[in-house]
Design an enzyme around this catalytic site. Structure first.
Site, PDB file in Angstrom:
ATOM      1  N   ASP A  66       3.918 -49.755  30.147  1.00  0.00           N
ATOM      2  CA  ASP A  66       3.720 -50.362  31.471  1.00  0.00           C
ATOM      3  C   ASP A  66       4.961 -51.115  31.921  1.00  0.00           C
ATOM      4  O   ASP A  66       5.328 -52.138  31.331  1.00  0.00           O
ATOM      5  CB  ASP A  66       2.544 -51.350  31.411  1.00  0.00           C
ATOM      6  CG  ASP A  66       1.201 -50.645  31.445  1.00  0.00           C
ATOM      7  OD1 ASP A  66       1.008 -49.782  32.316  1.00  0.00           O
ATOM      8  OD2 ASP A  66       0.344 -50.966  30.596  1.00  0.00           O
TER       9      ASP A  66
ATOM     10  N   GLY B 298      -5.509 -51.277  26.712  1.00  0.00           N
ATOM     11  CA  GLY B 298      -4.587 -52.285  26.193  1.00  0.00           C
ATOM     12  C   GLY B 298      -5.317 -53.309  25.361  1.00  0.00           C
ATOM     13  O   GLY B 298      -5.326 -53.252  24.122  1.00  0.00           O
TER      14      GLY B 298
ATOM     15  N   PHE C  48      -1.627 -56.872  35.397  1.00  0.00           N
ATOM     16  CA  PHE C  48      -2.009 -57.648  34.212  1.00  0.00           C
ATOM     17  C   PHE C  48      -2.966 -56.854  33.335  1.00  0.00           C
ATOM     18  O   PHE C  48      -3.785 -56.093  33.856  1.00  0.00           O
ATOM     19  CB  PHE C  48      -2.692 -58.960  34.626  1.00  0.00           C
ATOM     20  CG  PHE C  48      -1.836 -59.810  35.520  1.00  0.00           C
ATOM     21  CD1 PHE C  48      -0.888 -60.674  34.979  1.00  0.00           C
ATOM     22  CD2 PHE C  48      -1.937 -59.707  36.896  1.00  0.00           C
ATOM     23  CE1 PHE C  48      -0.066 -61.435  35.803  1.00  0.00           C
ATOM     24  CE2 PHE C  48      -1.121 -60.464  37.739  1.00  0.00           C
ATOM     25  CZ  PHE C  48      -0.174 -61.328  37.188  1.00  0.00           C
ATOM     26  N   GLY C  49      -2.858 -57.080  32.035  1.00  0.00           N
ATOM     27  CA  GLY C  49      -3.844 -56.538  31.112  1.00  0.00           C
ATOM     28  C   GLY C  49      -5.061 -57.458  31.116  1.00  0.00           C
ATOM     29  O   GLY C  49      -5.040 -58.560  31.688  1.00  0.00           O
TER      30      GLY C  49
ATOM     31  N   MET D   1       5.216 -49.474  37.613  1.00  0.00           N
ATOM     32  CA  MET D   1       4.645 -50.321  38.672  1.00  0.00           C
ATOM     33  C   MET D   1       5.800 -51.072  39.305  1.00  0.00           C
ATOM     34  O   MET D   1       5.938 -52.289  39.156  1.00  0.00           O
ATOM     35  CB  MET D   1       3.602 -51.265  38.057  1.00  0.00           C
ATOM     36  CG  MET D   1       2.320 -50.543  37.655  1.00  0.00           C
ATOM     37  SD  MET D   1       1.317 -51.498  36.525  1.00  0.00           S
ATOM     38  CE  MET D   1       2.109 -51.058  34.983  1.00  0.00           C
TER      39      MET D   1
ATOM     40  N   HIS E  84       4.368 -45.707  32.874  1.00  0.00           N
ATOM     41  CA  HIS E  84       3.688 -46.067  34.121  1.00  0.00           C
ATOM     42  C   HIS E  84       4.563 -47.069  34.866  1.00  0.00           C
ATOM     43  O   HIS E  84       4.658 -48.221  34.463  1.00  0.00           O
ATOM     44  CB  HIS E  84       2.314 -46.666  33.754  1.00  0.00           C
ATOM     45  CG  HIS E  84       1.506 -47.143  34.914  1.00  0.00           C
ATOM     46  ND1 HIS E  84       0.399 -47.952  34.754  1.00  0.00           N
ATOM     47  CD2 HIS E  84       1.630 -46.941  36.253  1.00  0.00           C
ATOM     48  CE1 HIS E  84      -0.122 -48.211  35.942  1.00  0.00           C
ATOM     49  NE2 HIS E  84       0.616 -47.622  36.866  1.00  0.00           N
TER      50      HIS E  84
ATOM     51  N   GLY F 166      -7.098 -49.543  32.968  1.00  0.00           N
ATOM     52  CA  GLY F 166      -7.494 -50.904  33.293  1.00  0.00           C
ATOM     53  C   GLY F 166      -8.935 -51.205  32.922  1.00  0.00           C
ATOM     54  O   GLY F 166      -9.855 -50.569  33.426  1.00  0.00           O
ATOM     55  N   GLY F 167      -9.114 -52.150  32.010  1.00  0.00           N
ATOM     56  CA  GLY F 167     -10.453 -52.593  31.652  1.00  0.00           C
ATOM     57  C   GLY F 167     -11.293 -51.553  30.926  1.00  0.00           C
ATOM     58  O   GLY F 167     -12.526 -51.625  30.920  1.00  0.00           O
TER      59      GLY F 167
HETATM   60  C1  DX5 Z   1      -2.317 -52.870  34.272  1.00  0.00           C
HETATM   61  C2  DX5 Z   1      -1.650 -51.881  33.340  1.00  0.00           C
HETATM   62  C3  DX5 Z   1      -2.581 -51.410  32.275  1.00  0.00           C
HETATM   63  C4  DX5 Z   1      -3.032 -52.484  31.346  1.00  0.00           C
HETATM   64  C5  DX5 Z   1      -4.259 -52.039  30.615  1.00  0.00           C
HETATM   65  O1  DX5 Z   1      -1.468 -53.190  35.304  1.00  0.00           O
HETATM   66  O2  DX5 Z   1      -1.207 -50.753  34.050  1.00  0.00           O
HETATM   67  O3  DX5 Z   1      -2.020 -50.315  31.555  1.00  0.00           O
HETATM   68  O4  DX5 Z   1      -2.057 -52.858  30.444  1.00  0.00           O
HETATM   69  O5  DX5 Z   1      -4.714 -53.111  29.871  1.00  0.00           O
HETATM   70  P1  DX5 Z   1      -6.262 -53.434  29.679  1.00  0.00           P
HETATM   71  O6  DX5 Z   1      -6.832 -52.295  28.910  1.00  0.00           O
HETATM   72  O7  DX5 Z   1      -6.241 -54.720  28.935  1.00  0.00           O
HETATM   73  O8  DX5 Z   1      -6.870 -53.547  31.056  1.00  0.00           O
HETATM   74 ZN    ZN Z   2      -0.655 -48.784  32.934  1.00  0.00          ZN
END
Ligand code: DX5
Ligand code: ZN
Length: 215
Positions: free
Chosen positions: A34, A196, A142-143, A67, A65, A175-176
């Site tokens: 990320d 994550g 954010f994770g 962002m 990924h 995500g989530g």
């Molecule tokens: C969010 C990231 C995700 C994140 C996933 O912006 O793109 O890849 O790290 O983390 P979790 O599984 O904790 O939502």
């Molecule tokens: Zn991601």
């Protein structure tokens, strides 16, 4: 059965080699990387040197990924840093077709990511050119955020478009993700689950990957 792409955003950055080796030995299909620039999303994660360092130890393909704003500036750098797939955001690319072609020319698999508010239908004229569509199931940045339930509907719609037109792109959700939502996501058509915090906060991350994979 879906592939699992653990996100190293949730790894221990001071023990990155250890965590990458754990992923190498696990049931993970990819390593999700990320990249956040503090502009497209309100957070900064890490950049090209960290991607390179992960690649040095990785035995699984890197699913990068981006962002970031104007991702075209860095596509070649991330390919060089080991990216096997490079996913850019629909919302960050005014010339998405050009960006996708560029990624392919570099020899990486092009992916397009959609924020939670962006309709799947906005991609109809690019779906035949991409290897992956990433549906964000949280607002990126954010994770550890809560999964947005509308994701199921988006996945189902995307899958129906894929079937209708005979496309071959993979569907990824990010995500989530956890064992509570994974089975329905897979049922609706997801091929790759990014996870994550569920993986890295688990007492046994390799077991958490196995659990998700058996969803
Ligand atoms: C969010 C990231 C995700 C994140 C996933 O912006 O793109 O890849 O790290 O983390 P979790 O599984 O904790 O939502
Ligand atoms: Zn991601």
């Amino acid at each position: 059965m879906a592939e699992i792409a653990p996100s190293i955003l949730a790894a221990d950055f001071a023990n990155l080699q250890r965590d990458v080796e754990m992923l190498n030995a696990s049931a993970a299909g990819y390593i999700h990387v990320d990249i956040m620039d503090g502009m497209f999303v309100p957070n900064i994660s890490f950049g090209i040197p960290v991607c390179e360092a992960v690649y040095k130890h990785a035995q699984k393909p890197l699913d990068v990924h981006l962002m970031i704003e104007q991702p075209d500036r860095y596509l070649a750098d991330f390919k060089k840093a080991g990216a096997s797939g490079i996913t850019v955001h629909y919302e960050a690319c005014p010339h998405l077709h050009r960006t996708v072609q560029h990624i392919r020319e570099l020899g990486a698999e092009p992916g397009v990511a959609l924020n939670p508010h962006t309709p799947v239908d906005n991609l109809v004229d690019i779906l035949g050119d991409v290897s992956l569509v990433l549906i964000m199931s949280v607002n990126p940045g954010f994770g550890g955020q809560k999964f947005i339930e509308n994701t199921y509907r988006k996945v189902a719609h995307l899958r129906s478009l894929r079937e209708k037109f005979g496309y071959t792109f993979k569907i990824e959700v990010d995500g989530g993700v956890n064992p509570g939502n994974a089975p329905l996501l897979i049922k609706e058509g997801v091929d790759i689950l990014v996870a994550g915090s569920f993986v890295f906060n688990a007492p046994d991350p390799a077991e958490a990957i196995r659990l998700l994979k058996s969803s």
